[in-house]
Scaffold this motif. Structure first.
Motif, short mmCIF file in Angstrom:
data_model
loop_
_atom_site.label_atom_id
_atom_site.label_comp_id
_atom_site.label_asym_id
_atom_site.label_seq_id
_atom_site.Cartn_x
_atom_site.Cartn_y
_atom_site.Cartn_z
N ASN A 58 0.82 -1.21 0.00
CA ASN A 58 0.00 0.00 0.00
C ASN A 58 0.86 1.26 0.00
OD1 ASN A 58 -2.51 -1.38 0.07
ND2 ASN A 58 -2.28 -1.69 2.27
N THR A 59 1.96 1.22 0.76
CA THR A 59 2.81 2.41 0.88
C THR A 59 4.14 2.29 0.13
OG1 THR A 59 3.91 1.56 2.87
CG2 THR A 59 1.85 2.77 3.19
N ASP A 60 4.45 1.07 -0.36
CA ASP A 60 5.72 0.76 -1.01
C ASP A 60 6.90 0.85 -0.04
OD1 ASP A 60 6.44 -0.25 -3.54
OD2 ASP A 60 7.50 1.58 -4.05
N GLU A 61 6.62 0.79 1.25
CA GLU A 61 7.69 0.81 2.25
C GLU A 61 8.31 -0.58 2.36
OE1 GLU A 61 8.37 1.40 7.08
OE2 GLU A 61 6.37 1.55 6.20
N LEU A 62 9.63 -0.64 2.34
CA LEU A 62 10.37 -1.89 2.47
C LEU A 62 11.05 -1.92 3.83
CD1 LEU A 62 11.25 -4.47 0.92
CD2 LEU A 62 13.29 -3.20 0.21
N LYS A 63 10.69 -2.90 4.64
CA LYS A 63 11.27 -3.03 5.98
C LYS A 63 12.23 -4.22 5.97
CE LYS A 63 8.82 -2.06 9.56
NZ LYS A 63 7.82 -2.07 10.67
#
Length: 350
Positions: A58-63
């Protein structure tokens, strides 16, 4: 490797439907890692720095390094497979252990850390864990003592039994109380009765059987040879071969992604000295073949996102630092690229 990648979608859909139809039970909020994409990074030999990354779609955040993040310790192994069974996620390390985490928050539930040698994959059946293991390497790197390790609890513990099987067992799949095991070196499929913990039947196949998958209501096996690939399907009532199909795919590596419609994307590599890599495409149910669907070098893993209908292709970059993930559409057009961990090799789409 990662398998049964379409099941999480079915499970999630059914869960949402049940909550929507029930007024008496409040909807449970999803955990942080119950949606999005989990990326399996194998790690480098000697460094044993395998880890899992999480991509929020949804946010394209990669953790990064979420096992260490949630448990306060490094994974400390070479990550070979990642298996989802309901709310448990099994992280199989071919350095001799299985870590078990809660799939919702990645907190540790348990482990199997003793009496394993080179574990490759895992299934849960009859309330037990069955782990395919090459067994110890001999001085000539042969593995004459391969086995399936049995653990009596889904939350891990000790190995209670080792079932001897043919050399280098790889993937497994459940068929009721039975488990099919791909014996990659001797061309065998061994059928294990999960309740008696014994081999029920052995099926001889050609090539090097690598991976099982489900398509069109059937269980299939992907097997590779130097000049072709072979797809088998099975009669599960008596464990006999149902169909055998050959395709002229040269230098297949054993890495494959399957769409729900039965379109297969297979990694190929010419090997030393050229190292020309590619992706071949086969529509299994109409036999359409594209031998040059995509080309490049350094390809290491591949998977298919059935929700967005995209192909995730990994590059190890020679294990010189981090690897990358390239997302392609079904026309092989590049859509996105991510820098991930060392040796990215598999995915779990949730």
């Amino acid at each position: 490797m990662t398998k049964n990648l379409f099941k999480p979608f079915l499970i999630s859909f059914l869960a949402v439907s049940l909550f929507a139809c029930s007024e008496s039970e409040p909807e449970r909020p999803l955990g942080e890692y119950e949606q999005g994409i989990l990326i399996m990074n194998e790690g480098a030999f000697g460094a044993n720095d395998g880890e899992v990354f999480h991509l929020n779609t949804n946010t394209d955040e990669l953790k990064s390094n979420i096992f260490e993040l949630e448990n306060g310790r490094p994974f400390a192994g070479l990550l070979q497979d990642m298996i989802l069974e309901e709310d448990r996620l099994y992280l199989v390390a071919n350095t001799g252990k299985v870590e078990i985490v809660d799939a919702r928050d990645f907190k540790s539930i348990g482990s199997v850390t003793e009496n394993l040698d080179v574990p490759r994959s895992l299934v849960a059946n009859s309330g037990k864990l069955f782990i395919s293991d090459y067994g110890p390497y001999e001085s000539d790197f042969s593995t004459p003592n391969s086995y399936i390790a049995v653990v009596q609890s889904l939350d891990g513990g000790t190995v209670s039994k080792k079932i001897p099987v043919s050399r280098k067992p790889e993937d497994m799949i459940n068929a009721g109380r039975y488990i099919l095991v791909a014996g990659s070196e001797e061309g065998k499929v061994e059928v294990i009765d999960a309740q008696t913990e014994e081999i029920f039947k052995t099926i001889d196949v050609e090539g090097r059987p690598m991976m099982f998958f489900e398509a069109n209501g059937l269980v299939y096996l992907y097997s590779i040879a130097s000049e072709e690939v072979i797809f088998y399907s099975f009669h599960l009532d008596n464990f006999t071969l149902r169909t055998t199909n050959y395709y002229p795919i040269v230098n297949a590596t054993g890495k494959i992604a399957i769409s729900p419609e039965g379109v297969a994307y297979m990694l190929t590599s010419s090997g030393w000295p050229d190292y020309q890599d590619g992706v071949a495409k086969i529509a299994l149910f109409d036999s359409e073949i594209d031998l040059d669907w995509h080309n490049g070098s350094g390809f290491y893993g591949i998977s298919y996102d059935p929700l967005l209908r995209e192909i995730y292709l990994t590059n190890s970059n020679g294990f010189q630092g981090n690897g990358t993930v390239t997302v392609l559409d079904e026309q092989a057009i590049e859509r996105r690229t991510y820098e991930v961990g060392r040796g990215p090799s598999g995915f779990l789409f949730r």
